[in-house]
Design a protein around this motif. Structure first.
Motif, PDB file in Angstrom:
ATOM      1  N   LEU A   1       0.808  -1.222   0.000  1.00 42.97           N
ATOM      2  CA  LEU A   1       0.000   0.000   0.000  1.00 42.97           C
ATOM      3  C   LEU A   1       0.845   1.279   0.000  1.00 42.97           C
ATOM      4  CD1 LEU A   1      -2.781  -1.142   2.497  1.00 42.97           C
ATOM      5  CD2 LEU A   1      -3.029  -0.811   0.042  1.00 42.97           C
TER       6      LEU A   1
ATOM      7  N   TYR B   1       1.743   2.999  -2.212  1.00 47.01           N
ATOM      8  CA  TYR B   1       1.223   4.030  -3.134  1.00 47.01           C
ATOM      9  C   TYR B   1       0.265   4.979  -2.442  1.00 47.01           C
ATOM     10  CZ  TYR B   1      -2.740   0.740  -3.503  1.00 47.01           C
ATOM     11  OH  TYR B   1      -3.774  -0.103  -3.228  1.00 47.01           O
ATOM     12  N   GLU B   2      -0.275   4.565  -1.302  1.00 45.77           N
ATOM     13  CA  GLU B   2      -1.146   5.474  -0.561  1.00 45.77           C
ATOM     14  C   GLU B   2      -0.352   6.377   0.382  1.00 45.77           C
ATOM     15  OE1 GLU B   2      -4.418   3.575   1.398  1.00 45.77           O
ATOM     16  OE2 GLU B   2      -5.426   3.245  -0.524  1.00 45.77           O
TER      17      GLU B   2
ATOM     18  N   PHE C   1       3.078   7.423  -0.041  1.00 40.42           N
ATOM     19  CA  PHE C   1       3.974   8.407  -0.664  1.00 40.42           C
ATOM     20  C   PHE C   1       3.132   9.397  -1.462  1.00 40.42           C
ATOM     21  CE2 PHE C   1       7.076   4.934  -0.047  1.00 40.42           C
ATOM     22  CZ  PHE C   1       8.014   5.651   0.681  1.00 40.42           C
TER      23      PHE C   1
ATOM     24  N   MET D   1       2.377   7.330  -8.216  1.00 39.50           N
ATOM     25  CA  MET D   1       2.767   5.968  -7.839  1.00 39.50           C
ATOM     26  C   MET D   1       2.131   4.940  -8.768  1.00 39.50           C
ATOM     27  SD  MET D   1       4.712   6.069  -5.014  1.00 39.50           S
ATOM     28  CE  MET D   1       4.652   4.381  -4.404  1.00 39.50           C
TER      29      MET D   1
ATOM     30  N   GLN E   1       1.448   0.659  -8.753  1.00 39.86           N
ATOM     31  CA  GLN E   1       1.541  -0.568  -7.968  1.00 39.86           C
ATOM     32  C   GLN E   1       1.951  -1.678  -8.931  1.00 39.86           C
ATOM     33  OE1 GLN E   1      -0.159  -3.676  -7.429  1.00 39.86           O
ATOM     34  NE2 GLN E   1       1.335  -3.872  -5.786  1.00 39.86           N
TER      35      GLN E   1
END
Lengths: 177, 248, 352
Positions: free
Chosen positions: B55, B57-58, B60, B64, B66
């Motif tokens: 996760l 990507y949530e 930073f 992004m 995944q």
């Protein structure tokens, strides 16, 4: 409609022979297709390609009953002669093939392509000797179209070879006159 | 009032899902601080992997993507080749990078892909519940090595920093740890340097960060930090394995 | 541009470049090697990037990265390689990224052979990887059609934010035919404001296929399904050949359809009213074409280079109204006109 198979050893120029006929057909605004055999047999052994030149839409590019077979060596003739349509034409390289027997419902033309090419001082144009014979006997495409096609198939830095190729075609045509 | 401490802008305000005592949070922060200090947040594209950091990507606060398990270096390659002027990094765990993604990381490094990899090594599969990792130590008990890792049966743990430092394209390779403050400061420096190497266009950079997994190790956080220091560092020595200077 | 004689695989590369594709990631496999070879030569000339990946798995994930970054990107492979790419394709479909994937099919299963086949029809049209998703799949029958469809594919991929697959076989890849690169009718394409390009003055973009909350994932799935529904409504394509008075409709796609076209003419010479229905899209499957067939149709004959895959879609489309027969060769063998003709004659009660 003309469905042709060109076959021989790798290096005898059968692929480019077929390609030139396809090119010439395209120049004459006919429908054309060229398809090689591919895979391990490409790496040495026999090579062949199937060419269709026609005014109609081309169905299958893969040929099962050719009108013309050009065989540059014995294994090629053995493989493709039986596939010829009744009334079809077999052109074979009699410099390398000693044809003792075969079908009698087809037209058979022998050309000593390697010998004639040697006489011209370049054994590599044996394929163009046969090309001359093919054009003289079938009129599938015009000689002028092949000459144009040659300029496209040969890279620019090999255009010095245009003359000897054209001479070879002439020789192959004369031989069967 | 004067602000003396705040969240780096490269971190979002999402609360992370990481377990209490897990060091992922520290490493996230170090990466975000480096991005902030280099002022590249708006030109950074990160690649999250599969595992505990799935996760990421949530967390930073930059663009992004995944990636599938192990494939982050390939995804990052695709991004970097499209945007050579951007900063591209992957954030991967040990199962992701050293097991299923070994081919992708080795080849990205070999190509000298101008990306930065943050490799978090905690010697275990965290997300799936504590299975043996390619970096699990000899004798280490996990849910799939209940009698302890037996090298006769499944070989020895892989030293990624050493392995990658043999590749010409990997111009910056370091191993750091986050088990105490002095090492956290060193880790921060290494991470920032890795990004600087990318910005310089020199080649591939990677920082292997030794990390803890109190939950799956079955140890309280402090004990876990101690276990890292006493067991992991002897097998995974800290230091710079390759620097752009020595490559030149 | 004038017509040129081009090998199918090279024409694929040129068509992609003409369509604005500037990124290619691939891995060698016969019989599609001329595609990466062509791209490695041509892409640098137009300021693009060709990269030979370490595996098909890596290649498709590079495609995922590049597509997510907003680029027009393509990969190419043949059956065993496409199997390896399935994981990445599922992620691409799940993340709704546009890209074009070429599959020059060879005989399977396993390592199989290198001769032409159509045995990856299920894989291409029913998803292929895990999850409820579909690719948009074209099945061209000539080099020219392949070129036209590839040029359009990049637009379709962008329009639907969905991967598009071009399904050819070794014959199409290896053969040379005259081709012309014609400008295609452009679609109205939305800007790629979702791409990871660096979050300058905007919220950060996330490319992702993970949704841990089941309700959210279900919502996402229905959104995808709505897209596939739109494709079914708007994008079905086919060719009908001599079906106006046909009693036997043969259904075939790609190379096989060309052979069948010859068979249709042979059968007509012998008094059998045969016709051809040639799907050009195989997802969405051209069900609408079946509704256009006349009442004279007595039976269907599906011809494939497989053990019988598309025949299932034919049966669904015919819905039990007429018998559906099958004739196929597998393993890389191309059915001959003679053997197809024989099967067709048997169905129609012999020679007249």
């Amino acid at each position: 409609m003309a469905e042709m198979i060109f076959a021989g050893f790798g290096g005898q120029g059968v692929m480019s022979m077929g390609m030139m006929v396809a090119y010439a057909g395209m120049i004459e605004e006919k429908n054309v297709s060229w398809i090689p055999s591919y895979g391990p047999e490409m790496r040495g052994g026999t090579a062949n390609c199937a060419v269709v030149v026609t005014a109609d839409e081309i169905g299958s590019p893969i040929i099962t009953e050719p009108d013309v077979v050009v065989a540059m060596n014995l294994p090629s003739m053995t493989k493709f002669e039986p596939m010829l349509k009744p009334g079809g034409m077999l052109i074979y390289n009699s410099s390398l093939i000693d044809r003792k027997e075969g079908r009698d419902d087809i037209t058979v033309i022998a050309v000593p392509a390697n010998d004639l090419a040697s006489e011209l001082g370049n054994t590599r144009v044996a394929n163009m000797i046969v090309m001359g014979t093919l054009l003289a006997k079938t009129k599938i495409v015009g000689v002028e179209s092949i000459k144009k096609a040659l300029r496209q198939v040969l890279p620019a830095h090999r255009h010095d070879l245009l003359g000897v190729n054209e001479d070879a075609m002439k020789r192959g045509a004369e031989y069967v006159k | 009032m004067k602000v003396v401490f705040e969240r780096p802008s490269a971190l979002s305000d999402k609360q992370t899902h990481y377990c209490p005592g897990c060091t992922h949070g520290i490493i996230h922060r170090l990466v975000a601080e480096a991005i902030d200090e280099l002022d590249v947040r708006e030109k950074t594209i990160g690649v999250a992997s599969v595992g505990c950091s799935v996760l990421a990507y949530e967390y930073f606060n930059c663009d992004m993507q995944q990636a599938a398990h192990g494939r982050a270096p390939a995804v990052a390659t695709g991004i970097k080749r499209v945007h050579p002027d951007k900063v591209v990094f992957t954030y991967q765990g040990d199962g992701d990078l050293a097991s299923i993604g070994m081919a992708e990381i080795v080849h990205a490094a070999a190509r000298g892909e101008k990306i930065t990899t943050i490799f978090v090594n905690n010697t275990i599969y965290g997300m799936t519940g504590g299975q043996m990792a390619p970096t699990s130590l000899v004798g280490q008990k996990t849910t799939t090595s209940p009698y302890g890792r037996n090298p006769e049966h499944c070989g020895y743990p892989i030293r990624i920093a050493e392995l990658l430092s043999t590749l010409q394209g990997a111009v910056s390779v370091a191993r750091v740890s986050v088990h105490d403050v002095p090492n956290i400061i060193k880790a921060k420096k290494a991470i920032k340097k890795a990004f600087e190497v990318q910005l310089s266009g020199a080649g591939f950079s990677i920082v292997e960060v030794l990390s803890t997994c109190p939950t799956n190790w079955g140890k309280p956080p402090l004990e876990a930090l101690n276990w890292l220091k006493e067991n992991m560092i002897p097998y995974y020595p800290l230091g710079e394995y390759r620097t752009p200077e020595e490559v030149k | 541009m004038a017509k040129q004689l081009m090998k199918g695989n090279e024409a694929i590369g040129e068509a992609a470049i003409q369509a604005g594709c500037r990124y290619f990631f691939g891995y060698p496999i016969t019989p599609q090697n001329e595609v990466p070879e062509y791209m490695s030569r041509r892409l640098p000339e137009v300021g693009g990037v060709f990269l030979q990946a370490e595996s098909e798995v890596a290649a498709i994930n590079m495609v995922y990265g590049a597509a997510g970054a907003g680029a027009r990107v393509m990969t190419s492979s043949s059956s065993p390689g496409i199997s390896l790419k399935q994981e990445g394709i599922s992620y691409i479909a799940g993340s709704e990224l546009p890209c074009v994937i070429i599959n020059i099919i060879r005989g399977g299963p396993g390592l199989g052979g290198i001769q032409p086949a159509q045995s990856d029809y299920f894989q291409a049209t029913k998803g292929g990887g895990h999850g409820d998703y579909n690719l948009f799949v074209f099945a061209p029958a000539s080099v020219q059609e392949m070129v036209d469809l590839i040029m359009e594919s990049f637009d379709i991929a962008d329009y639907y934010r969905n991967p598009v697959m071009i399904m050819g076989d070794g014959t199409l890849g290896q053969m040379m035919e005259p081709v012309e690169f014609k400008a295609i009718k452009k679609r109205d394409l939305p800007p790629k404001d979702w791409a990871t390009t660096g979050c300058v003055g905007r919220e950060h973009n996330i490319i992702n296929s993970l949704a841990l909350v089941a309700e959210n994932l279900e919502k996402h799935n229905w959104k995808l399904q709505e897209k596939y529904k739109q494709m079914k409504e708007n994008e079905q394509r086919w060719e009908l050949y001599k079906t106006e008075d046909a009693e036997l409709v043969m259904v075939a796609y790609g190379t096989t359809a060309r052979i069948v076209k010859s068979v249709v003419n042979k059968l007509r010479e012998q008094g059998i009213k045969a016709g051809l229905l040639r799907p050009i899209t195989i997802f969405p499957y051209p069900e609408k074409a079946f509704a256009l067939l006349p009442d004279s149709v007595k039976a269907f004959l599906t011809v494939e280079m497989s053990a019988g895959q598309m025949v299932q879609d034919v049966r669904l489309a015919v819905n039990g109204k007429r018998p559906v027969h099958f004739c196929g060769r597998t393993g890389g063998i191309i059915p001959t006109p003679a053997e197809i003709t024989k099967v067709a004659m048997e169905i129609m009660g012999g020679e007249r």
